[in-house]
Design a protein around this motif. Structure first.
Motif, PDB file in Angstrom:
ATOM      1  N   ALA A   1       1.868  -0.774 -18.453  1.00  0.00           N
ATOM      2  CA  ALA A   1       2.691   0.393 -18.762  1.00  0.00           C
ATOM      3  C   ALA A   1       2.066   1.654 -18.177  1.00  0.00           C
ATOM      4  CB  ALA A   1       2.856   0.530 -20.270  1.00  0.00           C
ATOM      5  N   SER A   2       0.749   1.814 -18.392  1.00  0.00           N
ATOM      6  CA  SER A   2       0.075   3.000 -17.860  1.00  0.00           C
ATOM      7  C   SER A   2       0.167   3.011 -16.340  1.00  0.00           C
ATOM      8  CB  SER A   2      -1.397   2.994 -18.265  1.00  0.00           C
ATOM      9  OG  SER A   2      -1.495   2.959 -19.653  1.00  0.00           O
ATOM     10  N   LEU A   3      -0.013   1.820 -15.765  1.00  0.00           N
ATOM     11  CA  LEU A   3       0.059   1.725 -14.315  1.00  0.00           C
ATOM     12  C   LEU A   3       1.411   2.208 -13.815  1.00  0.00           C
ATOM     13  CD1 LEU A   3      -1.313   0.667 -11.735  1.00  0.00           C
ATOM     14  CD2 LEU A   3      -0.156  -1.488 -12.123  1.00  0.00           C
ATOM     15  N   MET A   4       2.471   1.770 -14.482  1.00  0.00           N
ATOM     16  CA  MET A   4       3.806   2.163 -14.045  1.00  0.00           C
ATOM     17  C   MET A   4       3.983   3.669 -14.182  1.00  0.00           C
ATOM     18  SD  MET A   4       6.033  -0.963 -15.531  1.00  0.00           S
ATOM     19  CE  MET A   4       7.592  -0.544 -14.786  1.00  0.00           C
ATOM     20  N   VAL A   5       3.508   4.218 -15.300  1.00  0.00           N
ATOM     21  CA  VAL A   5       3.652   5.662 -15.503  1.00  0.00           C
ATOM     22  C   VAL A   5       2.900   6.412 -14.408  1.00  0.00           C
ATOM     23  CG1 VAL A   5       3.074   7.573 -17.018  1.00  0.00           C
ATOM     24  CG2 VAL A   5       4.020   5.479 -17.977  1.00  0.00           C
ATOM     25  N   ASN A   6       1.636   6.028 -14.194  1.00  0.00           N
ATOM     26  CA  ASN A   6       0.818   6.747 -13.215  1.00  0.00           C
ATOM     27  C   ASN A   6       1.360   6.586 -11.800  1.00  0.00           C
ATOM     28  OD1 ASN A   6      -0.839   7.586 -15.227  1.00  0.00           O
ATOM     29  ND2 ASN A   6      -2.323   5.929 -14.953  1.00  0.00           N
ATOM     30  N   LEU A   7       1.650   5.341 -11.467  1.00  0.00           N
ATOM     31  CA  LEU A   7       2.118   5.061 -10.122  1.00  0.00           C
ATOM     32  C   LEU A   7       3.467   5.733  -9.876  1.00  0.00           C
ATOM     33  CD1 LEU A   7       0.763   3.367  -7.967  1.00  0.00           C
ATOM     34  CD2 LEU A   7       2.380   1.545  -8.474  1.00  0.00           C
ATOM     35  N   GLY A   8       4.321   5.662 -10.872  1.00  0.00           N
ATOM     36  CA  GLY A   8       5.646   6.275 -10.750  1.00  0.00           C
ATOM     37  C   GLY A   8       5.532   7.761 -10.495  1.00  0.00           C
ATOM     38  N   ALA A   9       4.634   8.422 -11.250  1.00  0.00           N
ATOM     39  CA  ALA A   9       4.455   9.859 -11.077  1.00  0.00           C
ATOM     40  C   ALA A   9       3.906  10.142  -9.686  1.00  0.00           C
ATOM     41  CB  ALA A   9       3.515  10.397 -12.139  1.00  0.00           C
ATOM     42  N   LEU A  10       2.999   9.266  -9.250  1.00  0.00           N
ATOM     43  CA  LEU A  10       2.348   9.479  -7.960  1.00  0.00           C
ATOM     44  C   LEU A  10       3.341   9.356  -6.807  1.00  0.00           C
ATOM     45  CD1 LEU A  10      -0.658   9.880  -7.105  1.00  0.00           C
ATOM     46  CD2 LEU A  10      -0.620   7.469  -6.464  1.00  0.00           C
ATOM     47  N   ILE A  11       4.105   8.266  -6.808  1.00  0.00           N
ATOM     48  CA  ILE A  11       4.989   8.059  -5.660  1.00  0.00           C
ATOM     49  C   ILE A  11       6.258   8.868  -5.798  1.00  0.00           C
ATOM     50  CG2 ILE A  11       4.081   5.758  -5.189  1.00  0.00           C
ATOM     51  CD1 ILE A  11       6.652   4.630  -6.373  1.00  0.00           C
ATOM     52  N   GLY A  12       6.643   9.177  -7.030  1.00  0.00           N
ATOM     53  CA  GLY A  12       7.877   9.941  -7.241  1.00  0.00           C
ATOM     54  C   GLY A  12       7.882  11.226  -6.447  1.00  0.00           C
ATOM     55  N   ASP A  13       6.727  11.896  -6.396  1.00  0.00           N
ATOM     56  CA  ASP A  13       6.647  13.177  -5.706  1.00  0.00           C
ATOM     57  C   ASP A  13       6.865  13.037  -4.207  1.00  0.00           C
ATOM     58  OD1 ASP A  13       6.135  14.310  -8.053  1.00  0.00           O
ATOM     59  OD2 ASP A  13       3.937  14.324  -7.834  1.00  0.00           O
TER      60      ASP A  13
END
Ligand code: ATP
Ligand code: MG
Lengths: 614, 250
Positions: free
Chosen positions: A325-337
């Motif tokens: 879950a944390s991975l998805m949150v972090n990764l999502g925020a990272l690539i989202g930008d």
């Protein structure tokens, strides 16, 4: 003798017929009264006028528009005609540009003059207005005449001069417009598109959520599967007690895992490591604890070790889940930008991660609750087999009393909370006492070792709850969820999802009830347990109808989601309602058209898919 | 050895399907169960593996009281008793191989079987059993794509997967033509003679009984009316079993 009875009956019959007709008459008369059936209303000119207006608007959905060029000409005119009668004839300096010619050249208020226009856009439409005052640039314009030019850009029209007098020149303005370029979508069309997409996805999410949860429910609500589930009282009581114990314990454990996992949550590399290693470790532990096949019954130490290993596997599994879950949150925020217009993909990951994080404690405690309950139930089963009759009787008495007390005490707490009674003496102690008494009576009046039809009881309770919830309209549920989670599509997803769960569970369970009993019997005869029987004999038989019902439900959900916005549940309904309230019928028409297209398309897709898969 | 003692079954509706039935089957015997339609043959066979709960009486198999077994013990007992059905009872939409592997469900760990995982040796064994009944090439077809005779072979392969000590066959050939009936019965005979598996088989045709059975029991309206060798069924006994008006054919 015989003839009189026939006479009597026929008399009686006609009386009855008369009474029935009278009753029907009264019922419908009352119905007309309260539904205010009144055709006069329909005939009134005012109604008819607005009906015509609305109908016309509905047939002109506000979808396309053109960029327009405007050609505006203001030509002076004297109202009234100046003293002496000499009219300064307005002569245009440039005969190739658009210009107007009046005849006569001046007018008194109330006169009608002829206006001729030259050199305007050919075949265009526009407005002819009187501009009062002496400023040709003012926006204020009187009149509502329209003009249309011929192929040479020429028009002839009449204009009634209003009662506005001035010694100086006032103006007549001709504004002609022409479309340029290709047709473009209106803002309404854009909004409609955006909302219809929201609508379709709302329906998709609600259907997915509903289907996932309805499947397990449908097995519990199927009579043919539950009928044979029987258990001795001690086992039932223990499994009831296992739920609260397991849920509380499970919540505590998952919470601890969450706390342990939190410090590692920030670092994306640790997430990656944890998310990858934990499932593998959990899998290995589980494989050791659950050997594929066992010919001998294992000894007690081995069994305890296996239980511990399973527990460890669960802990590691939850840890892994949190890390993922944390991975998805972090990764999502990272690539989202960095994704630009595909930012929603990153956002999706962040939201999914958040969802996993939120539901893990719930799912975890429920899973532990179920596990503890089934473990307890086995203990009860063992106890019932091993002990003597009188010992079992005693065990049943103790356990059933406790279970009854706990269940009713929990129920009492719910009542206390709902109605704010502030009467713990009744809601806690009174209810527990009643539960205890019921449990004790059950234990005293049943044979110690007989199995009770617990399956049928669970089936009946489930069916009752499903039927009750099903009778609540999705729209009403949406109102509740709008209050709970705020206006927006999320409330709609929750409401439609809940409604989908209950109605699909009912439909599914009817399918389970109509499967062939033969394969079920055959699988049972191989020594398969209940779960295996479901997986190998029931599920293959119900896949086609389940697919068909799910498609059907998606279809319904799309329809429902188009109107769920009326109560604030998101989707296109909100826009539609707004435009109807603003009397903006051309926009409303665009939305209705969109709904019709989507519903028809869904209808077509779902029937095609159903045909293909069933 | 299977001992049935005073077995009685009354259905929920009050139908007395079996009344006080007692008999013994030595291990390795081929026992035929005959009787009119509705005489209780299916009920008797299903009571033995407790697909139907007996109302009274005992069933003792190799010294273990089946009627008193707990659910866990029942699972262990059932997995050694194969069952073959008149209507085959295959899971139609599943593959043949899956239907055969289902015979292992009593052995493998439920947690893994739910994920449709079977040990490699079971998969190999399943292919062997299919080859034994002559339809190895059909392993990956859907069960309902097979003919009746082929489906019954799958049913037998499924029972064989259980590594059974006993097979209960409830009219295994009643929905097949006579030629197929013999080929299916030969499979059962081979399993009985070669592997020493006890077979209890209900049958409608006396010629099949004469040809395959070591011993016969006959039911009439839920009562045991005959027990003995197939050759002992003379005209008088026949009328006891099938009623006074019955005509002997074949
Ligand atoms: N589930 C049930 N509930 C109530 N009665 C039943 C049930 N199953 C069977 N019976 C009744 O029990 C009696 C014995 O039925 P059973 O199926 O055992 O007969 P059978 O000898 O196998 O007949 P057939 O040769 O037609 O298969 C019949 O009278 C039948 O109606
Ligand atoms: Mg039968």
């Amino acid at each position: 003798m015989k003839s009189t009875t026939t006479k009597n009956t026929s008399l009686w019959k006609s009386v009855r017929l008369g009474a029935t007709i009278l009753l029907v008459f009264v019922v419908y008369a009352y119905g007309f009264e309260i539904t205010q059936v009144n055709l006069d209303e329909l005939r009134s000119p005012q109604r008819q006028e607005s009906l015509v207006r609305v109908t016309r608007a509905l047939f002109q959905p506000d979808l396309f528009t053109y960029k327009q060029d405007e050609s505006v000409v203001n030509t002076p005119i004297y109202v009234p005609c100046p003293e002496g009668g000499s009219v300064p004839a307005p002569t245009p300096e440039d005969r190739s540009a658009p210009y107007l010619v009046f005849s006569p050249g001046c007018a008194n208020p109330g006169d009608t003059i002829q206006v001729e226009g030259f050199n305007f856009y050919p075949n265009a439409e526009g407005a002819l207005r009187f501009i009062p005052g002496n400023d040709p640039t003012t926006k204020l314009a009187l009149g509502s005449d329209t003009v249309a030019t011929d192929a040479e850009g020429h028009f002839v029209a009449t204009l009634k001069i209003p009662d506005r007098q001035s010694p100086q020149a006032q103006y007549v303005r001709a504004t002609l417009r022409r479309n340029t370029g290709l047709p473009q979508l209106t803002d309404t069309a854009r909004d409609t598109w955006e909302k219809i997409v929201e609508t379709v996805f709302l329906a998709l999410l609600a259907t997915t959520l509903g289907t996932i949860l309805a499947i397990p429910l449908s097995f519990i609500a199927a009579r043919n599967l539950m009928k044979s589930v029987k258990s001795p009282l001690g086992s039932i009581s223990l499994s009831i007690l296992g739920w609260p114990v397991g849920i509380v314990g499970g919540y505590f454990v998952v919470d601890q895992v969450s706390a342990f996992s939190a410090p590692l949550a920030e670092n994306i590399y640790l997430n990656l490591l944890g998310g990858a290693l934990a499932p593998v470790a959990a899998m290995l532990a589980a494989r050791w604890a659950l050997p594929e096949m066992e010919t001998q019954t294992p000894g007690v130490p081995l069994r305890i070790a296996r239980l511990a290993s399973l527990f460890l596997a669960a802990l590691v599994g939850f840890f892994g889940l949190y890390q993922v879950a944390s991975l998805m949150v972090n990764l999502g925020a990272l690539i989202g930008d960095r994704l630009g217009s595909f930012e929603f993909l990153g956002n999706f990951m962040v939201q999914s991660g958040d969802i996993i994080r939120t539901i893990t404690p719930v799912v975890g405690s429920l899973a532990v609750g179920g596990a503890v309950s089934s473990f307890f139930s086995r203990l009860g089963q063992r106890g019932t087999e091993k002990l003597t009759k009188s010992q079992v009787k005693l065990m049943n008495l103790v356990l059933a009393t406790t279970a009854g007390a706990v269940v009713l005490a929990l129920l009492g707490q719910a009542i206390e909370w709902l109605y704010e009674l502030n009467r713990p003496d009744i809601t806690r102690w009174g209810m527990s006492l009643v539960g205890a008494a019921a449990g004790a009576l059950l234990a005293l009046f049943t044979e110690a070792k007989t199995s009770l039809p617990i399956g049928l009881a669970v089936y009946t309770v489930t069916r009752t709850i499903l039927n009750t919830l099903r009778s609540i309209e999705a729209l009403v549920m949406a109102i509740v969820f709008v209050i709970a989670v705020g206006i927006g599509p999320f409330a709609g997803v929750m409401a439609l999802g809940l409604h989908t769960i209950v109605s699909l569970a009912k439909l599914y369970s009817e399918q389970v009830e109509s499967i062939l009993p033969g394969p079920l019997e055959a699988i049972e005869a191989t020594g398969a347990n209940r779960l295996q029987t479901i997986v190998y004999a029931v599920i293959p038989q119900i896949i086609p109808p389940y697919i068909s019902y799910t498609m059907y439900r998606w279809d319904i959900n799309v329809r429902m989601s188009t109107i769920i916005g009326f109560v604030g549940g998101g989707g296109i309904g909100f826009l539609l309602q707004q435009n109807i309230n603003l009397l903006n019928y051309r926009a409303a028409s665009a939305q209705m058209l969109a709904i019709a297209i989507v519903v028809a398309t869904m209808d077509y897709i779902s029937s095609t898919l159903r045909e293909r898969y069933v | 050895m299977l001992e049935v003692k005073n077995l009685t079954k009354v259905y929920d509706g009050g139908v007395q399907a079996l009344t006080d039935i007692s008999f013994t089957v030595p291990s390795g015997q081929f026992l035929a169960v005959i009787g009119l339609s509705g005489s209780g043959k299916s009920t008797l066979l299903r009571c033995i593996n407790r697909l139907i709960e007996p109302t009274a009486g005992q069933i003792i198999w190799n010294g273990v009281d089946i009627t008193a077994a707990s659910p866990d013990e029942m699972r262990r007992i059932r997995r050694r008793i194969g069952m073959v059905f008149q209507h085959f009872n295959l899971v139609h939409r599943s593959k043949v191989i899956t239907n055969v592997l289902a015979g292992r469900l009593g052995y493998i760990n439920p947690a893994w079987s739910l994920l449709n995982r079977f040990p490699d040796q079971d998969v190999k064994n399943a292919m062997r059993q299919l080859a034994r009944v002559g339809i190895a090439d059909k392993a990956n077809m859907r069960a309902d794509e097979l003919s009746g005779g082929q489906q019954q072979r799958v049913g037998i392969a499924r029972a064989l997967m259980q590594d059974p000590e006993m097979i209960l066959a409830d009219e295994p050939v009643a929905s097949l033509d006579p030629v197929l009936a013999h080929s299916i019965m030969k499979h059962l005979e081979e399993i009985n003679k070669k592997d020493g598996v006890t077979v209890l088989c209900s049958l409608h045709f006396l010629d099949l009984v004469h040809r395959y059975a070591d011993r016969v029991i006959a039911l009439n309206e839920g009562r045991l009316v005959f027990e003995g060798l197939p050759s002992e069924i003379d005209d008088e006994k026949f009328k006891d079993i099938y009623g006074r008006e019955a005509e002997r054919v074949g």
